[in-house]
Design a protein around this motif. Structure first.
Motif, PDB file in Angstrom:
ATOM      1  N   GLN A  74       0.825  -1.200   0.000  1.00 42.14           N
ATOM      2  CA  GLN A  74       0.000   0.000   0.000  1.00 42.14           C
ATOM      3  C   GLN A  74       0.865   1.259   0.000  1.00 42.14           C
ATOM      4  O   GLN A  74       1.977   1.261   0.527  1.00 42.14           O
ATOM      5  CB  GLN A  74      -0.915  -0.003   1.218  1.00 42.14           C
ATOM      6  N   THR A  75       0.325   2.337  -0.569  1.00 45.41           N
ATOM      7  CA  THR A  75       1.101   3.574  -0.704  1.00 45.41           C
ATOM      8  C   THR A  75       0.489   4.780   0.005  1.00 45.41           C
ATOM      9  O   THR A  75       1.109   5.836   0.050  1.00 45.41           O
ATOM     10  CB  THR A  75       1.288   3.912  -2.191  1.00 45.41           C
ATOM     11  N   TYR A  76      -0.698   4.626   0.573  1.00 47.31           N
ATOM     12  CA  TYR A  76      -1.324   5.793   1.222  1.00 47.31           C
ATOM     13  C   TYR A  76      -0.488   6.298   2.392  1.00 47.31           C
ATOM     14  O   TYR A  76      -0.516   7.495   2.730  1.00 47.31           O
ATOM     15  CB  TYR A  76      -2.755   5.481   1.657  1.00 47.31           C
ATOM     16  N   GLY A  77       0.294   5.409   3.005  1.00 49.45           N
ATOM     17  CA  GLY A  77       1.132   5.808   4.136  1.00 49.45           C
ATOM     18  C   GLY A  77       2.293   6.705   3.760  1.00 49.45           C
ATOM     19  O   GLY A  77       2.922   7.316   4.631  1.00 49.45           O
ATOM     20  N   ILE A  78       2.582   6.807   2.456  1.00 52.03           N
ATOM     21  CA  ILE A  78       3.645   7.715   2.014  1.00 52.03           C
ATOM     22  C   ILE A  78       3.198   9.167   2.120  1.00 52.03           C
ATOM     23  O   ILE A  78       3.985  10.058   2.454  1.00 52.03           O
ATOM     24  CB  ILE A  78       4.035   7.397   0.549  1.00 52.03           C
ATOM     25  N   VAL A  79       1.917   9.412   1.839  1.00 49.29           N
ATOM     26  CA  VAL A  79       1.399  10.778   1.695  1.00 49.29           C
ATOM     27  C   VAL A  79       1.697  11.682   2.900  1.00 49.29           C
ATOM     28  O   VAL A  79       2.185  12.810   2.721  1.00 49.29           O
ATOM     29  CB  VAL A  79      -0.110  10.751   1.379  1.00 49.29           C
ATOM     30  N   PRO A  80       1.453  11.233   4.145  1.00 48.28           N
ATOM     31  CA  PRO A  80       1.714  12.132   5.281  1.00 48.28           C
ATOM     32  C   PRO A  80       3.195  12.457   5.481  1.00 48.28           C
ATOM     33  O   PRO A  80       3.520  13.381   6.227  1.00 48.28           O
ATOM     34  CB  PRO A  80       1.182  11.340   6.493  1.00 48.28           C
ATOM     35  N   CYS A  81       4.072  11.713   4.829  1.00 46.85           N
ATOM     36  CA  CYS A  81       5.511  11.873   5.048  1.00 46.85           C
ATOM     37  C   CYS A  81       6.174  12.814   4.041  1.00 46.85           C
ATOM     38  O   CYS A  81       7.374  13.073   4.132  1.00 46.85           O
ATOM     39  CB  CYS A  81       6.199  10.512   4.986  1.00 46.85           C
ATOM     40  N   VAL A  82       5.410  13.308   3.073  1.00 51.36           N
ATOM     41  CA  VAL A  82       5.955  14.201   2.052  1.00 51.36           C
ATOM     42  C   VAL A  82       5.613  15.642   2.404  1.00 51.36           C
ATOM     43  O   VAL A  82       4.442  16.017   2.457  1.00 51.36           O
ATOM     44  CB  VAL A  82       5.409  13.857   0.650  1.00 51.36           C
ATOM     45  N   GLY A  83       6.659  16.439   2.663  1.00 49.69           N
ATOM     46  CA  GLY A  83       6.467  17.828   3.050  1.00 49.69           C
ATOM     47  C   GLY A  83       6.715  18.792   1.909  1.00 49.69           C
ATOM     48  O   GLY A  83       6.700  18.416   0.731  1.00 49.69           O
ATOM     49  N   LYS A  84       6.970  20.042   2.253  1.00 48.16           N
ATOM     50  CA  LYS A  84       7.211  21.083   1.259  1.00 48.16           C
ATOM     51  C   LYS A  84       8.429  20.734   0.412  1.00 48.16           C
ATOM     52  O   LYS A  84       9.409  20.180   0.904  1.00 48.16           O
ATOM     53  CB  LYS A  84       7.425  22.426   1.951  1.00 48.16           C
ATOM     54  N   GLY A  85       8.325  21.073  -0.860  1.00 44.05           N
ATOM     55  CA  GLY A  85       9.453  20.825  -1.751  1.00 44.05           C
ATOM     56  C   GLY A  85       9.745  19.361  -1.979  1.00 44.05           C
ATOM     57  O   GLY A  85      10.867  19.003  -2.341  1.00 44.05           O
ATOM     58  N   SER A  86       8.739  18.510  -1.777  1.00 44.65           N
ATOM     59  CA  SER A  86       8.866  17.047  -1.963  1.00 44.65           C
ATOM     60  C   SER A  86       9.842  16.405  -0.990  1.00 44.65           C
ATOM     61  O   SER A  86      10.304  15.280  -1.210  1.00 44.65           O
ATOM     62  CB  SER A  86       9.287  16.707  -3.402  1.00 44.65           C
ATOM     63  N   GLU A  87      10.186  17.098   0.093  1.00 45.95           N
ATOM     64  CA  GLU A  87      11.090  16.517   1.086  1.00 45.95           C
ATOM     65  C   GLU A  87      10.365  15.449   1.902  1.00 45.95           C
ATOM     66  O   GLU A  87       9.222  15.626   2.306  1.00 45.95           O
ATOM     67  CB  GLU A  87      11.622  17.600   2.027  1.00 45.95           C
ATOM     68  N   ILE A  88      11.042  14.329   2.127  1.00 46.94           N
ATOM     69  CA  ILE A  88      10.492  13.290   2.991  1.00 46.94           C
ATOM     70  C   ILE A  88      10.822  13.642   4.433  1.00 46.94           C
ATOM     71  O   ILE A  88      11.993  13.741   4.808  1.00 46.94           O
ATOM     72  CB  ILE A  88      11.072  11.900   2.643  1.00 46.94           C
ATOM     73  N   ASP A  89       9.791  13.877   5.223  1.00 48.01           N
ATOM     74  CA  ASP A  89       9.941  14.274   6.629  1.00 48.01           C
ATOM     75  C   ASP A  89       9.270  13.221   7.494  1.00 48.01           C
ATOM     76  O   ASP A  89       8.040  13.179   7.610  1.00 48.01           O
ATOM     77  CB  ASP A  89       9.311  15.651   6.851  1.00 48.01           C
ATOM     78  N   LEU A  90      10.074  12.357   8.080  1.00 46.13           N
ATOM     79  CA  LEU A  90       9.545  11.256   8.872  1.00 46.13           C
ATOM     80  C   LEU A  90       8.972  11.715  10.208  1.00 46.13           C
ATOM     81  O   LEU A  90       8.353  10.917  10.917  1.00 46.13           O
ATOM     82  CB  LEU A  90      10.637  10.207   9.096  1.00 46.13           C
ATOM     83  N   ASN A  91       9.153  12.995  10.522  1.00 42.67           N
ATOM     84  CA  ASN A  91       8.604  13.547  11.768  1.00 42.67           C
ATOM     85  C   ASN A  91       7.275  14.257  11.560  1.00 42.67           C
ATOM     86  O   ASN A  91       6.696  14.779  12.516  1.00 42.67           O
ATOM     87  CB  ASN A  91       9.607  14.526  12.388  1.00 42.67           C
ATOM     88  N   ARG A  92       6.789  14.303  10.322  1.00 44.07           N
ATOM     89  CA  ARG A  92       5.516  14.965  10.052  1.00 44.07           C
ATOM     90  C   ARG A  92       4.378  14.202  10.728  1.00 44.07           C
ATOM     91  O   ARG A  92       4.419  12.983  10.897  1.00 44.07           O
ATOM     92  CB  ARG A  92       5.230  15.051   8.544  1.00 44.07           C
ATOM     93  N   LYS A  93       3.342  14.943  11.093  1.00 34.61           N
ATOM     94  CA  LYS A  93       2.169  14.352  11.734  1.00 34.61           C
ATOM     95  C   LYS A  93       1.560  13.292  10.823  1.00 34.61           C
ATOM     96  O   LYS A  93       1.337  13.518   9.642  1.00 34.61           O
ATOM     97  CB  LYS A  93       1.132  15.440  12.025  1.00 34.61           C
ATOM     98  N   GLY A  94       1.310  12.136  11.380  1.00 34.39           N
ATOM     99  CA  GLY A  94       0.683  11.051  10.629  1.00 34.39           C
ATOM    100  C   GLY A  94       1.647  10.169   9.879  1.00 34.39           C
ATOM    101  O   GLY A  94       1.248   9.135   9.338  1.00 34.39           O
TER     102      GLY A  94
END
Length: 291
Positions: A264-284
């Motif tokens: 599944q890929t829906y779990g990727i969405v909350p981890c993508v922040g501004k500028g396409s940066e992957i932020d593992l600390n983002r909410k969700g």
């Protein structure tokens, strides 16, 4: 690590193809199935599924993807499997972030013509723990790709896949599609040293082969990417390489020869922040983090 044929593929190794770097392939068995007979499932009238936005890697398939909140000027992302990484399979428990990369990808249009070569600037994220994904950040933005080639990125679904939904696996490597339905979900799936959570199980019609690893799985109802194709049980073996097994909540193990799977890929969405940066600390964001 399993068969390396361009024709037959089942598990992680089988769905990706071995190239010059000897990276194996994971997805889809061409073997028979011991799946029990079932009633035909009603198929939702599909939105047109084509190849626009998919890519071909040296050993796998993939797609240019965006989240619902991505901006046109953001660097574009390419999604494929963790086991398609050019440096080899990440070990169980390993998480790779911000690793330099100059990997290239052949971009396809709707009719599967190669229209451009895209280039990565880095591996933003890769793992084979809990899921099986690699996200490459490109040197081009979404706007660049649309303006130059008329190709829009595929949107990642931000909700859990739906059982019974009609889907198509779109392989940029083979320029071929596989259509079936979501048969259900697997609490835990184990293949060799790797374990994945809540995997998508296909109905038998999706007989994916080597090179289809990393293909986007398109939900016909939404037209969005609901999963990424990654493996299948090739020989009927139990929990071995190219022969993933299903483990339920009680620890019971089931082997389904000839059946293929996706992550599944829906779990990727909350981890993508501004500028396409992957932020593992983002909410969700619940993607695995580096140790």
């Amino acid at each position: 690590m399993g068969k390396k044929s361009n024709v037959v593929a089942g598990g992680l190794i089988a769905l990706a193809l071995t190239g010059a770097s000897a990276i194996p392939a994971f997805a889809g068995s061409a073997g028979g199935s011991d799946w029990p007979a079932r009633q035909p499932q009603a198929t939702t009238k599909a939105k047109a599924v084509d190849f626009a936005g998919t890519v071909a890697l040296s050993n796998c398939s993939g797609s240019v993807v965006r989240t619902p909140k991505s901006k046109p000027g953001d660097p574009a992302l390419v999604l494929t499997n963790g086991h398609c990484l050019e440096t080899g399979f990440p070990a169980a428990g390993e998480v790779i972030v911000d690793q330099p990369s100059t990997r290239t990808f052949k971009l396809l249009d709707a009719k599967a013509n190669d229209v451009a070569t895209l280039k990565a600037s880095k591996v933003s994220y890769a793992t084979m723990t809990d899921t099986d994904i690699t996200l490459y950040r490109l040197t081009a933005s979404y706007r660049d790709i649309t303006k130059k080639y008329g190709i829009k990125a595929l949107e990642l679904e931000d909700d859990h896949p739906v059982k019974g939904r009609a889907i198509t696996v779109v392989s940029g490597y083979w320029k071929k599609t596989y259509s079936c339905n979501i048969d259900g979900f697997v609490h835990r799936m184990k293949e060799g040293e790797w374990t994945w959570k809540d995997s998508v199980r296909y109905t038998p019609a999706c007989q994916t082969i080597g090179g289809t690893s990393g293909s986007p799985v398109i939900d016909h109802k939404t037209g969005k990417v609901t999963a990424v194709n990654n493996t299948g049980n090739e020989d009927g073996e139990r929990c071995t390489l190219n022969n993933p097994c299903e483990i339920d909540r009680k620890g019971n193990v089931t082997v389904r020869k000839g059946i293929n799977y996706a992550q599944q890929t829906y779990g990727i969405v909350p981890c993508v922040g501004k500028g396409s940066e992957i932020d593992l600390n983002r909410k969700g964001c619940k993607l695995p983090r580096p140790a």
